[in-house]
Scaffold this motif. Structure first.
Motif, PDB file in Angstrom:
ATOM      1  N   ILE A 144       0.667  -1.326   0.129  1.00 57.20           N
ATOM      2  CA  ILE A 144      -0.068  -0.020   0.136  1.00 57.20           C
ATOM      3  C   ILE A 144       0.898   1.171   0.004  1.00 57.20           C
ATOM      4  O   ILE A 144       2.074   1.146   0.561  1.00 57.20           O
ATOM      5  N   VAL A 145       0.482   2.361  -0.782  1.00 55.37           N
ATOM      6  CA  VAL A 145       0.906   3.536  -0.643  1.00 55.37           C
ATOM      7  C   VAL A 145      -0.073   4.372   0.046  1.00 55.37           C
ATOM      8  O   VAL A 145      -1.253   4.404  -0.635  1.00 55.37           O
ATOM      9  N   GLY A 147      -1.975   7.965   1.053  1.00 55.09           N
ATOM     10  CA  GLY A 147      -2.094   9.224   0.456  1.00 55.09           C
ATOM     11  C   GLY A 147      -1.299  10.231   0.912  1.00 55.09           C
ATOM     12  O   GLY A 147      -0.707  11.152   0.448  1.00 55.09           O
ATOM     13  N   VAL A 201      -5.146   0.821   7.273  1.00 58.14           N
ATOM     14  CA  VAL A 201      -3.708   0.096   7.547  1.00 58.14           C
ATOM     15  C   VAL A 201      -2.660   1.002   7.284  1.00 58.14           C
ATOM     16  O   VAL A 201      -1.686   0.656   7.144  1.00 58.14           O
ATOM     17  N   THR A 202      -2.880   2.381   7.208  1.00 59.21           N
ATOM     18  CA  THR A 202      -1.691   3.372   7.010  1.00 59.21           C
ATOM     19  C   THR A 202      -1.373   4.170   8.200  1.00 59.21           C
ATOM     20  O   THR A 202      -0.328   4.995   7.988  1.00 59.21           O
TER      21      THR A 202
HETATM   22  C1  IP8 Z   1      -5.732   1.352   1.769  1.00 58.75           C
HETATM   23  C2  IP8 Z   1      -5.452   2.179   0.555  1.00 58.75           C
HETATM   24  C3  IP8 Z   1      -5.682   1.377  -0.558  1.00 58.75           C
HETATM   25  C4  IP8 Z   1      -4.744   3.448   0.483  1.00 58.75           C
HETATM   26  C5  IP8 Z   1      -4.760   4.129   1.852  1.00 58.75           C
HETATM   27  O1  IP8 Z   1      -4.396   5.670   1.702  1.00 58.75           O
HETATM   28  P1  IP8 Z   1      -4.897   6.433   3.140  1.00 58.75           P
HETATM   29  O2  IP8 Z   1      -6.374   6.443   3.396  1.00 58.75           O
HETATM   30  O3  IP8 Z   1      -4.388   7.940   2.493  1.00 58.75           O
HETATM   31  O4  IP8 Z   1      -4.027   6.061   4.147  1.00 58.75           O
END
Ligand code: IP8
Ligand code: ATP
Length: 241
Positions: A144-145, A147, A201-202
């Motif tokens: 995953i990258v 945002g 997950v980030t």
């Molecule tokens: C989980 C995925 C595909 C992207 C997560 O991006 P975030 O919502 O900016 O942390």
């Protein structure tokens, strides 16, 4: 130019699968009407995270399963399409930038994001709209990258004058729930920073603050009500510099 992220938990209903917060998204798009010289990023909210979690994929855990990659990416494409059409309805010349096709991670986990195409979009008056996604990683398949990582890469690579993260919270909050007006170092706020309160997950707020502190450009974390103030260059939420 500025780099602005619309948080996934702002533009979606984070606890209802693949559900847009239509009013919020329309209001944010309205605030961006007439705006140029901005690169937009959006998060996943109720679109990407649950598929990433289902397949055990994160920023560090990879997969070689093409079906998993397609499922995560497909969800993000559906969200991006909705964001583009909300912006388009306000006359914003928004165009998609697909990270899976453009970016990758090295075996060390470093993000490689070519910027020539995005620079040309900006020079030609378009508003590029990219998003947290699944991308390939050398020796790990695909990871995953977030945002937030894309915000950092864009801000550094495009030499941004300012960075904004529009989240559900009105700023970075202290233990009494008050907005911290300015953060200059991680240690001064580490005790207040936690994870996101829904499937994510980030990383939540701690990872955001850490990343924004590394930037040259001043950054702000603010709530949706303050987007107008941010775009007008006025104080909004928490300033991180
Ligand atoms: C989980 C995925 C595909 C992207 C997560 O991006 P975030 O919502 O900016 O942390
Ligand atoms: N000290 C803090 N101040 C503000 N929010 C905090 C703090 N500690 C943890 N959080 C959590 O961080 C969340 C913001 O991070 P989150 O990753 O959910 O936002 P987002 O960028 O809007 O969404 P997404 O990651 O889906 O794009 C808040 O909703 C809150 O639950």
């Amino acid at each position: 130019m500025i780099v602005l992220k619309l948080g996934g938990s702002v533009i979606t209903e984070k606890d209802r699968e693949e559900t847009i917060d239509e009013d919020r998204l329309a209001a944010l798009a309205g605030a961006l009407a007439g705006q140029e010289d901005v690169a937009l990023v959006h998060g996943a909210g109720s679109f990407g995270h649950r598929y990433a979690a289902k397949h055990g994929v994160s920023i560090t855990e990879g997969t070689h399963d093409g079906a998993a990659v397609r499922e995560i990416h497909g969800s993000m494409e559906r969200l991006n399409e909705r964001v583009l059409s909300a912006l388009g309805a306000e006359g914003v010349s928004a165009v998609p930038v697909d990270p899976l096709s453009l970016a990758y991670r090295t075996r060390e986990g470093e993000l490689s994001l070519p910027l020539d195409g995005i620079e040309t979009m900006l020079a030609e008056g378009f508003v590029p709209v990219t998003y947290g996604d699944v991308i390939t990683q050398q020796e790990k398949g695909a990871t995953i990258v977030s945002g937030d990582e894309l915000v950092v890469a864009l801000a550094e690579g495009l030499d941004a004058d300012g960075v904004g993260l529009c989240s559900t919270v009105p700023g970075v909050l202290d233990d009494a729930g008050a907005v911290i007006p300015r953060i200059g170092s991680y240690d001064e706020v580490a005790e207040y920073l936690g994870e996101s309160d829904s499937t994510d997950v980030t990383g939540g707020m701690a990872a955001k603050v850490r990343a924004l502190l590394e930037l040259e450009a001043p950054a702000s974390v603010f709530g949706p009500d303050a987007i107008g103030r941010f775009l007008a260059g006025e104080g909004a939420g928490t300033r991180i510099d």
